[in-house]
Design a protein around this motif. Structure first.
Motif, PDB file in Angstrom:
ATOM      1  N   THR B  24       0.846  -1.199   0.000  1.00  0.00           N
ATOM      2  CA  THR B  24       0.000   0.000   0.000  1.00  0.00           C
ATOM      3  C   THR B  24       0.881   1.248   0.000  1.00  0.00           C
ATOM      4  N   ASP B  27       2.080   1.984   3.561  1.00  0.00           N
ATOM      5  CA  ASP B  27       3.255   1.242   4.032  1.00  0.00           C
ATOM      6  C   ASP B  27       4.531   1.787   3.396  1.00  0.00           C
ATOM      7  N   HIS B  39      -0.490   7.561   9.821  1.00  0.00           N
ATOM      8  CA  HIS B  39      -0.819   6.451  10.722  1.00  0.00           C
ATOM      9  C   HIS B  39      -1.859   5.516  10.126  1.00  0.00           C
ATOM     10  N   LEU B  40      -1.859   4.285  10.609  1.00  0.00           N
ATOM     11  CA  LEU B  40      -2.835   3.294  10.155  1.00  0.00           C
ATOM     12  C   LEU B  40      -3.768   2.952  11.308  1.00  0.00           C
ATOM     13  N   GLY B  41      -5.030   3.353  11.181  1.00  0.00           N
ATOM     14  CA  GLY B  41      -5.987   3.097  12.260  1.00  0.00           C
ATOM     15  C   GLY B  41      -6.933   1.962  11.955  1.00  0.00           C
ATOM     16  N   CYS B  42      -7.159   1.668  10.672  1.00  0.00           N
ATOM     17  CA  CYS B  42      -8.079   0.564  10.367  1.00  0.00           C
ATOM     18  C   CYS B  42      -7.640  -0.262   9.166  1.00  0.00           C
ATOM     19  N   GLU B  43      -6.861   0.315   8.284  1.00  0.00           N
ATOM     20  CA  GLU B  43      -6.397  -0.374   7.076  1.00  0.00           C
ATOM     21  C   GLU B  43      -7.543  -0.855   6.203  1.00  0.00           C
ATOM     22  N   HIS B  44      -8.752  -0.248   6.401  1.00  0.00           N
ATOM     23  CA  HIS B  44      -9.808  -0.548   5.440  1.00  0.00           C
ATOM     24  C   HIS B  44     -10.574   0.711   5.027  1.00  0.00           C
ATOM     25  N   VAL B  46     -11.755   3.514   6.471  1.00  0.00           N
ATOM     26  CA  VAL B  46     -12.846   4.198   7.170  1.00  0.00           C
ATOM     27  C   VAL B  46     -12.341   5.295   8.099  1.00  0.00           C
ATOM     28  N   CYS B  47     -11.241   5.057   8.813  1.00  0.00           N
ATOM     29  CA  CYS B  47     -10.896   5.960   9.922  1.00  0.00           C
ATOM     30  C   CYS B  47     -10.195   7.234   9.465  1.00  0.00           C
ATOM     31  N   PHE B 104      -3.100  10.162  17.687  1.00  0.00           N
ATOM     32  CA  PHE B 104      -2.934   9.128  16.667  1.00  0.00           C
ATOM     33  C   PHE B 104      -3.715   9.446  15.397  1.00  0.00           C
ATOM     34  N   LEU B 136     -12.079   9.515  11.941  1.00  0.00           N
ATOM     35  CA  LEU B 136     -12.526   9.145  13.288  1.00  0.00           C
ATOM     36  C   LEU B 136     -11.531   9.601  14.335  1.00  0.00           C
ATOM     37  N   ARG B 138     -11.252   9.246  18.678  1.00  0.00           N
ATOM     38  CA  ARG B 138     -11.893   8.598  19.826  1.00  0.00           C
ATOM     39  C   ARG B 138     -11.677   9.400  21.107  1.00  0.00           C
TER      40      ARG B 138
END
Lengths: 778, 173
Positions: B24, B27, B39-44, B46-47, B104, B136, B138
């Motif tokens: 990716t 990466d 940063h990678l928070g979900c790797e799909h 969404v975040c 993050f 996102l 949190r």
């Protein structure tokens, strides 16, 4: 005049901008996945995709043969010889209930979807995942226990057959004729079963670890996303047999935790053990699916509440019947929260008597873990029940609370469960919150909107007291080292594990305030066992009170020494000296003074100039023991609109009035509250971890597990009441409160709106479907 | 696995890289370019924590293969402030308004907001919330983030590295 009074409030109480921010805003932070070490390998887990099964065969040969794969380890390789991994506070005889034996890697059985079966170690994360694809696991599938209610009576199918029952903990009700009598003679008895559904922490940074063992030096170094580095160090030592002084745990920047990273998780333990086993540096970064299915779950409870109320709405007594779902392996001994729920259930009210029964059960689901106010079901159950009682007896819920809330002139107040409440302001925060939100005006608007347009508006309140900084065992103590270097700058060393709370800023404020130096001359070092005193980490709303107490006392001790040295150099009396901005001077004659750098120079480099009997160096290490509980309190109030056609809820306004004592940094206090409120809104309306009947998790991505976004969280309005606690700085903890008061406030507001149409809800989450079903049922 | 030669400009610096087709962009930015602010928070997808600017558009670098970025001009969070550590107007506004806690998700927000304000320098409150709703957080409940976007939109431009006026043809400064 004491050493502290004359500078009080220059730094403490100010919304000083955070010193963490520049590095985090520019991408210069250092999170665990940013750690890259020479020769580092990468790990990935093979996890069970069945909820309950016997492992009959594991074939790792194809994975081991894959170029780039360094090792594939299964239970037989890794589990033998592993030491005790329970939290340190539960060592020895203090084993908590419930406590299931948990293997490192799953050996004979898998007990939830996500149970780690093998770990593949390769040159890259990509290759490690390729290797996982090649590991073949064969299972004998067994019927899973997913429903907590059914788990109680199930005798044939057990999550932990060796324990003989699915009941992990059972607290029976002792016979209480007085209680029975109160219920028998009460004007009103209201009974309801409330359900708080399964949801979880979801820190934006998942869990992760980089571990390496160096045989030549015998040292194990672990970079970890952690709230609690010293706890992790102890567990790593027991787990691997590497002596504690040879283990270093570093948690640099940590991307949130909310309780999930307080205890060292099983998966991180496996990686640490594997790193020692293979003698290489090993990195594992959890992916989001793993975080949602295998880190920890929370809040899965059912509670039946029965309340006895007199004709004027006074709460006479309550009975609780609580059922908790612990999952297969509760994380870090968490679970069995029932007694805490009962202990805190009376909250800030004159509730005469309480009886409770609590049952905790194992299920073939992800284990329960700590999530921001792990016992908060007490506030959810009580506050939701108060609204149900109010509706049942035809009284406004605000009026019911006013009649029962403990008032200032009743303090100290001993609750029905024997908790002594003092230095709190529940009645004041209740009144402040309803005034800010305009309660009476909203009631009028609500009536008109419904009568004229059928609009469903609602208002809800959540009032609570929070037992912060609970001082049991190591959690009641923190140690601070405050060191003035020869240059006059200051380094503070703490055993905390900041993960968003701004501890580097707040504790620097405490030092600047009480030592009398410029805040830019203070640096806080924490999150590293090699450079900090032993401490209990950041969690349990404890840092301001416990670490703050130690930091304050150590700062004052150093200040006294600096004044003593300065008095000698200036030939003045210590009581005539003031300290400000890193300079000690004669009160009223600012020109007659000496810089902290000069005092430090003498203290380190010219001991002959020191007064007689004063030892060289300019630092102090102080341990502070906090009281058993430091109470804080708050009242949440919010208004919502429910769309009767779609079932969608819009939160219109949100108010929090809180009392966390002396605020170190009001900006940070409000930030902590806001984050908790968003989690409460998400928890009630959107977030839900769903299992199907086979125990397969259905919410494994952020497309299915819905974290609220900026379009779902309204502007939050704050009111502050500042009542000093009896602790040194007058602070109270408040990190968890936002997530404790918000769920019932949101739930009650929706229930209030639905009640306009005679509809009723008693279970979360309040999804559009549940709301439309409730409206259809009327 | 076969590697492909790509050439990208990252934060103004040209880089020639050899990457596997499956890697990716996120990466490659983090590992090959050693720019770990992304940063990678979900790797799909969404975040939004992995958001970077590619040819003038905010994209999720976890959903893009590095080979797809061949020839692209990429800006990451490290490329927004001044080389001396000066914060951009957006970064400064996040600090002023307590728009971050654990930090993050922050790089993704800062990049998203930087691009949002380039495309819409004077957003309404609704446009601000809509504009950051693909990211996102949190910790903050979005309170400080929303205030920060408002503050940054009101900040003076010329001396700020990320407020160059209308985006150029490549969409970068």
């Amino acid at each position: 005049m004491t050493a502290t009074e004359h500078t009080a409030g220059r730094f403490v109480g100010q919304s000083i901008k955070r010193r963490e921010d520049p590095r985090l805003l520019t991408g210069a932070g250092s999170y665990v996945d940013d750690v890259v070490l020479p020769g580092m390998l990468h790990a990935s887990f093979v996890r069970s995709d069945l909820a309950r099964a016997r492992i009959t065969r594991i074939d790792v040969e194809a994975a081991r043969a894959l170029p780039g794969v360094h090792a594939v380890l299964i239970a037989a390789d890794l589990n033998p010889g592993a030491g005790s991994r329970q939290p340190s506070m539960f060592q020895g005889d203090a084993v908590p209930s419930p406590c299931a034996p948990v293997p490192l890697l799953a050996d004979a059985d898998v007990r939830f979807v996500g149970d780690p079966v093998a770990i593949v170690i390769a040159q890259s994360r990509y290759l490690a995942e390729d290797g996982c694809e090649l590991v073949e696991v064969e299972y004998d599938e067994l019927p899973p226990i997913i429903d907590a209610e059914l788990a109680i009576t199930e005798t044939e199918h057990l999550v932990h057959p060796e324990l003989g029952s699915n009941v992990a903990m059972s607290v029976p009700t002792p016979a209480d004729p007085t209680l029975d009598e109160i219920f028998a003679s009460a004007a009103h008895v209201v009974r309801e079963t409330l359900v708080q559904h399964r949801h979880t922490n979801v820190p934006m940074e998942t869990r992760g670890v980089v571990a390496g063992y160096e045989p030549a030096s015998g040292e194990l170094e672990v970079s970890l996303s952690t709230q609690n580095p010293h706890e992790a160090r102890q567990v790593c030592s027991r787990l691997t047999g590497v002596p504690e002084h040879r283990v270093r745990v570093v948690g640099a920047d940590v991307g949130g935790g909310f309780g999930q990273k307080f205890f060292l998780g099983r998966d991180e333990q496996i990686v640490v053990a594997a790193a020692v086993k293979i003698g290489r540096v090993l990195k594992w970064i959890e992916d989001r699916r793993e975080n949602l299915i295998a880190s920890n779950h929370a809040r899965a409870d059912r509670i039946t509440v029965e309340m006895a109320v007199d004709a004027e709405g006074h709460l006479l007594a309550a009975r609780l019947d609580h059922l908790e779902d612990c999952g297969a392996y509760p994380v870090g001994g968490t679970g069995g929260v029932g007694p805490f729920v009962a202990m805190l259930f009376p909250g800030p009210y004159r509730l005469g008597r309480l009886g409770f029964v609590s049952t905790a059960v194992w299920t073939n689901t992800c284990g329960r873990g700590a999530y921001r106010g792990p016992w908060m079901l007490e506030t959810v159950a009580r506050e939701e029940m108060l609204d149900l009682v109010a509706r049942a007896i035809g009284m406004d819920p605000l009026e019911l609370r006013r009649r029962n809330v403990i008032r200032a002139d009743e303090l100290p107040f001993t609750t029905a469960m024997g908790m002594e409440l003092d230095h709190i302001t529940p009645a004041e925060t209740l009144e402040q919150a309803v005034e800010i939100i305009g309660y009476d005006a909203f009631r009028a608007e609500q009536r008109v909107a419904f009568e004229q347009r059928g609009t469903l508006l609602g208002i809800g309140i959540g009032l609570y007291v929070e037992p912060t900084s609970m001082g049991s065992g190591s959690l009641g103590v923190e140690t601070a080292t405050v060191r003035v270097q020869p240059s006059g700058t200051v380094t503070v060393m703490l055993g905390t594990g900041s993960h968003g709370q701004g501890v580097e800023t707040t504790m620097a404020q405490v030092v600047a305030e009480h030592l009398g130096v410029a805040i830019d001359d203070v640096v806080v070092v924490q999150g590293d066992t090699a450079s900090s005193p032993f401490g209990g980490g950041t969690g349990g709303s404890r840092t301001a009170v416990v670490a703050g107490g130690a930091t304050r006392e150590a700062s004052i001790e150093v200040r006294h020494k600096a004044v003593e040295i300065a008095a000698h150099l200036l030939e003045a009396a210590p009581e005539d000296l003031e300290v400000e901005d890193g300079r000690v001077f004669v009160r009223g004659t600012p020109t007659r003074g000496v810089e902290m750098s000069e005092i430090a120079r003498v203290a380190y480099n010219s001991p002959a100039e020191l007064p007689e009997g004063v030892a060289p160096s300019l630092e102090a290490t102080v341990s502070y023991q906090a009281p058993p509980i430091t109470w804080s309190n708050a009242c949440h109030a919010c208004t919502v609109e429910v769309d009767p056609d779609t079932g969608l809820v819009k939160v219109l306004r949100y108010v929090v009035s809180e009392d966390c004592g002396v605020m170190i940094n009001p900006m940070i206090v409000e930030g902590q509250i806001a984050g908790g409120v968003a989690q409460g809104i998400g928890g009630v309306l959107y977030e839900h971890l769903v299992y199907d009947e086979y125990g397969t998790p259905l919410t494994t991505t952020f497309l299915d597990y819905l974290v609220p976004t900026a379009t779902e969280v309204p502007v939050i309005e704050y009111g502050h009441v500042e009542t000093r606690s009896p602790t040194p700085g007058g602070h109270k903890g408040m990190g968890e409160g936002g997530a404790i008061g918000s769920p019932p406030a949101v739930f009650n507001a929706v229930a209030d709106a639905l009640a306009l149409r005679g509809a009723k809800v008693t279970a979360q989450p309040l999804t559009p479907t549940r709301i439309l079903d409730a409206l259809d049922a009327t | 696995m076969t590697e492909h030669a790509i050439c990208v400009v990252v934060n103004g610096e040209q880089r020639r890289l050899r990457v596997e087709a499956r890697r990716t962009l996120a990466d490659v930015i983090r590992e090959d370019c050693a720019l770990t602010g992304t940063h990678l928070g979900c790797e799909h997808g969404v975040c939004g924590a992995c958001t970077v600017i590619v040819d003038g558009e905010a994209v999720r670098s976890c959903l893009m293969f590095a080979v797809q970025a061949d020839g692209a001009d990429i800006v990451t969070v490290e490329g927004l402030g001044g080389p001396d550590g000066t914060l951009s107007s957006v970064q400064d506004a996040f600090r002023e308004e307590h728009g971050l806690q654990c930090g993050f998700c922050t790089p993704g927000f800062v990049v998203t907001v930087t691009q949002l304000l380039r495309e819409n320098p004077d957003p309404t409150d609704d446009e601000i919330r809509e504009g950051i709703s693909g990211n996102l957080c949190r910790c903050t409940g979005y309170q400080g983030i929303v205030r920060a976007v408002r503050r940054a939109s009101e900040a003076p431009g010329p001396d700020r590295p990320d407020r160059p006026g209308p985006p150029g043809p490549e969409g970068t400064r």
